[in-house]
Structure formats: structure tokens, C-alpha cells
Design an enzyme around this catalytic site. Structure first.
Site, PDB file in Angstrom:
ATOM      1  N   GLY A  67       0.757  -1.169   0.017  1.00 54.39           N
ATOM      2  CA  GLY A  67      -0.118  -0.037   0.016  1.00 54.39           C
ATOM      3  C   GLY A  67       0.834   1.188  -0.102  1.00 54.39           C
ATOM      4  N   CYS A  68       0.303   2.239  -0.595  1.00 56.84           N
ATOM      5  CA  CYS A  68       1.079   3.501  -0.703  1.00 56.84           C
ATOM      6  C   CYS A  68       1.528   4.079   0.741  1.00 56.84           C
ATOM      7  CB  CYS A  68       0.359   4.459  -1.602  1.00 56.84           C
ATOM      8  SG  CYS A  68      -1.252   4.826  -1.035  1.00 56.84           S
ATOM      9  N   TYR A  69       0.345   4.148   1.685  1.00 60.69           N
ATOM     10  CA  TYR A  69       0.702   5.024   2.959  1.00 60.69           C
ATOM     11  C   TYR A  69       1.508   3.855   3.789  1.00 60.69           C
ATOM     12  CZ  TYR A  69      -2.926   8.545   2.900  1.00 60.69           C
ATOM     13  OH  TYR A  69      -3.697   9.621   2.486  1.00 60.69           O
TER      14      TYR A  69
END
Length: 336
Positions: A150-152
């Protein structure tokens, strides 16, 4: 060698970013791009920036046909729908890099609690390589499925995991405050993403219940062997792309100098993770696969700051990096 790549769900921002990067990759060729809604259209009609660069017609998803023509598929579908497609692709004999959250977490109950769906391929949960070569390179190399991070979580795991692993911070008290650009919400029309809603405004969302919180905790524990208690709050910022995470930690008698040394030791062989002295900003890494992070002392806390591009190292850039590892290419190929 030529790596034949398929893009499933090619009409979104991550699909476009993957194609953009792959067009600069000397060993990769995009041979298939699928879309449920736009099948039959030239891809340049959906993504005008590809005009003159990629002459390809969008097709419907057919796992058997895709597996016959692709060495690897980047699956850009949402959770739930992605797992079933990934299963079919693997059963037909191709390797897959999955952009969804379907294979990131360690166990099925954790996934189903946070995503609210019955997992279509539960046997593979907890047995899939997590696509962060900085920690899982050996698993990625031979994997048939790679769970793209995931990006976060990428912006939190990379600074936190080495510090927890080496006992430099208190893992029972961590706060992650993150800002992202509107591309993180996808390309489909949403009220909260409209220009008049986001321009000259910043807003928190998913407070206390964002699905990336368990991913951050789960992966830091998987890497370090220590349970992480993390409070995560994301914010939507009026910019197209980028993530800036500010992370508040309590040191275990560690200084900022100790943190920098730990990062430098951990990422000495990393192509993309760069500890820096200056305060990172999203502009510093925009359009790249690079990660910039630094640390500051503030009273009883150490504040970690990490900047990434949510569409690159936070999604499609990481996928190309993982593809390079899977096919024994230098990690920076097509990403420099």
C-alpha cells in the site's frame, strides 16, 4: 530478454503509471491491457498521453488468453475482485503482481475484519511475498504472486521497521500522520475528489479505521518480530500526487544520529531509499521511485519524516521494481 507484461485494469491512474514506466524499460513490452468498461477502444483514447507511444486495444479480461501471452501481469483491480482474478491467472500459468490489499496481510481474519469481504483465495493469505524488496527480495525473486505494498504503508514501514527491529524506539507508542494527493483516491468520479472540494483545502479521513493501519502494524511486526501499536491518520491534500508522512515516536535512549545511522546501515544496498539531512517534500520525489526520509529531535520524541510518490514507489514504481527482482534485472531498470 523481453518481459511480456499484461495490465489488468489499465484505465486507472496506477495502470497508466505502470504503462508510462514500462515504456521506458529496455526489457519490458506491454502486450495486453484490459478494461471492463472500455474494451474495444484504443488505449490512447482512454489515456491520451499514450498517443503515438502505445498502439494497443483494450480487451476484456480472459485469464487463459492473457497467461498465454504474458510472462507477468500487473493486476490493478480493487480488493476482493482482484484475488479471484489473480487466482485464475496463476492457475493458467503466469506470474502476478497484485496492486490490491488481498494478499498483503498475514492472516484471513485480519483481512476480513478490515475489508469486510470473504477472501476468494484464503489459502494464499500469509503465504504471499510482500513486494518490498528492501526486506523481502529473496521471497519476491521466485514468487508466482507478489503483493504490491500500500502507498501509505510504504511511507511508514520503510522508516519504522529498522528502528523497531533494532530497539531504537518504543513500539507501543507510534503516531503516523500522512498527507496524500488526490490521485490516491483513484480515477473514478467521487464527490470528495472534485476540484471544488479539494482545492485550497486539506481534510482528514478514515480517522481510526483506515485499512492501511493494520498493514503498517502487520508488516513492521513481520519484519522486526515486535508488535507495533500505531495510530494512523490520513489526510487529503490539494495536489495530484505524493505522500508525506510525519511519524511521532518515543526513543529508547536513541538520538537522531542513531536513527540516521540505523537507516544508513539498513538501506546501504538500497537503490531507492535515501536518508537525507534536509526536510523531505513531495516535490523532491515526484514522478520517481525514490524515498527520502529524515529525523528530528523534538523534546521527548523523535519525529520521522518520509516522502514518496504515491503512484510510483507507492504503487506502479514498486511493481516495476518487483518485476525486475522477479526476472533477475537490476532493480532500477526502467526507474532511473
Amino acid at each position: 530478454m523481453t518481459i511480456r507484461v499484461g495490465i489488468v485494469g489499465a484505465t486507472g491512474y496506477t495502470g497508466l503509471e505502470a504503462i508510462r514506466l514500462l515504456l521506458s524499460h529496455p526489457q519490458a513490452e506491454v502486450v495486453v491491457a484490459t478494461s471492463r468498461a472500455d474494451a474495444g477502444k484504443p488505449i490512447a483514447e482512454v489515456h491520451p498521453m499514450l498517443a503515438g507511444r502505445l498502439d494497443l486495444e483494450l480487451t476484456q479480461l480472459d485469464a487463459s488468453k492473457i497467461a498465454q501471452t504474458c510472462d507477468v501481469v500487473m493486476c490493478c483491480l480493487p480488493h476482493g475482485a482482484s484475488a479471484q482474478t489473480v487466482k485464475e491467472l496463476v492457475q493458467h500459468g503466469t506470474r502476478v503482481i497484485d496492486f490490491s490489499a488481498d494478499f498483503r496481510l498475514s492472516n484471513v481474519p485480519l483481512y476480513e475484519k478490515w475489508y469486510g469481504v470473504t477472501h476468494p483465495w484464503p489459502e494464499r493469505v500469509g503465504k504471499t511475498a510482500y513486494g518490498m524488496p528492501e526486506f523481502f527480495r529473496d521471497q519476491i525473486q521466485d514468487a508466482d504472486v507478489v503483493a504490491n505494498p500500500g502507498c501509505y504503508p510504504t511511507s511508514a514501514i520503510l522508516p519504522l521497521a529498522p528502528l523497531v527491529q533494532n530497539g531504537l524506539i518504543d513500539a507501543s507508542d507510534v503516531i503516523v500522520d500522512s498527507k496524500t494527493g488526490v490521485s490516491g483516491g483513484g480515477r473514478s468520479a467521487k464527490l470528495a475528489m472534485l476540484y471544488c472540494e479539494t482545492n485550497e483545502s486539506i481534510a482528514a479521513y478514515g480517522v481510526g479505521n483506515h485499512r492501511h493501519q493494520p498493514e503498517i502494524a502487520d508488516l513492521v511486526q513481520r519484519i522486526s518480530g515486535t508488535e507495533l501499536d500505531v495510530t494512523f491518520t490520513p489526510h487529503l491534500a490539494p495536489m495530484s500526487r505524493g505522500i508525506l508522512s510525519t511519524i511521532y515516536t518515543k526513543p529508547n535512549q536513541a538520538s537522531a544520529k542513531d536513527v540516521m545511522q540505523c537507516w544508513q546501515d539498513t538501506y546501504s544496498d538500497s537503490v531507492f531509499v535515501t536518508p537525507v539531512d534536509h526536510l523531505p517534500a513531495t516535490k523532491h520525489v515526484a514522478g520517481t521511485n525514490f524515498v527520502q526520509m529524515t529525523v528530528r529531535e523534538a523534546g521527548k520524541r523523535l519525529i520521522l519524516i518520509c516522502a514518496i510518490d504515491n503512484l510510483a514507489k507507492g504503487a506502479s514504481g514498486a511493481a516495476v521494481q518487483n518485476m525486475n527482482v522477479m526476472f533477475d534485472q537490476p532493480e532500477s531498470t526502467g526507474l532511473s
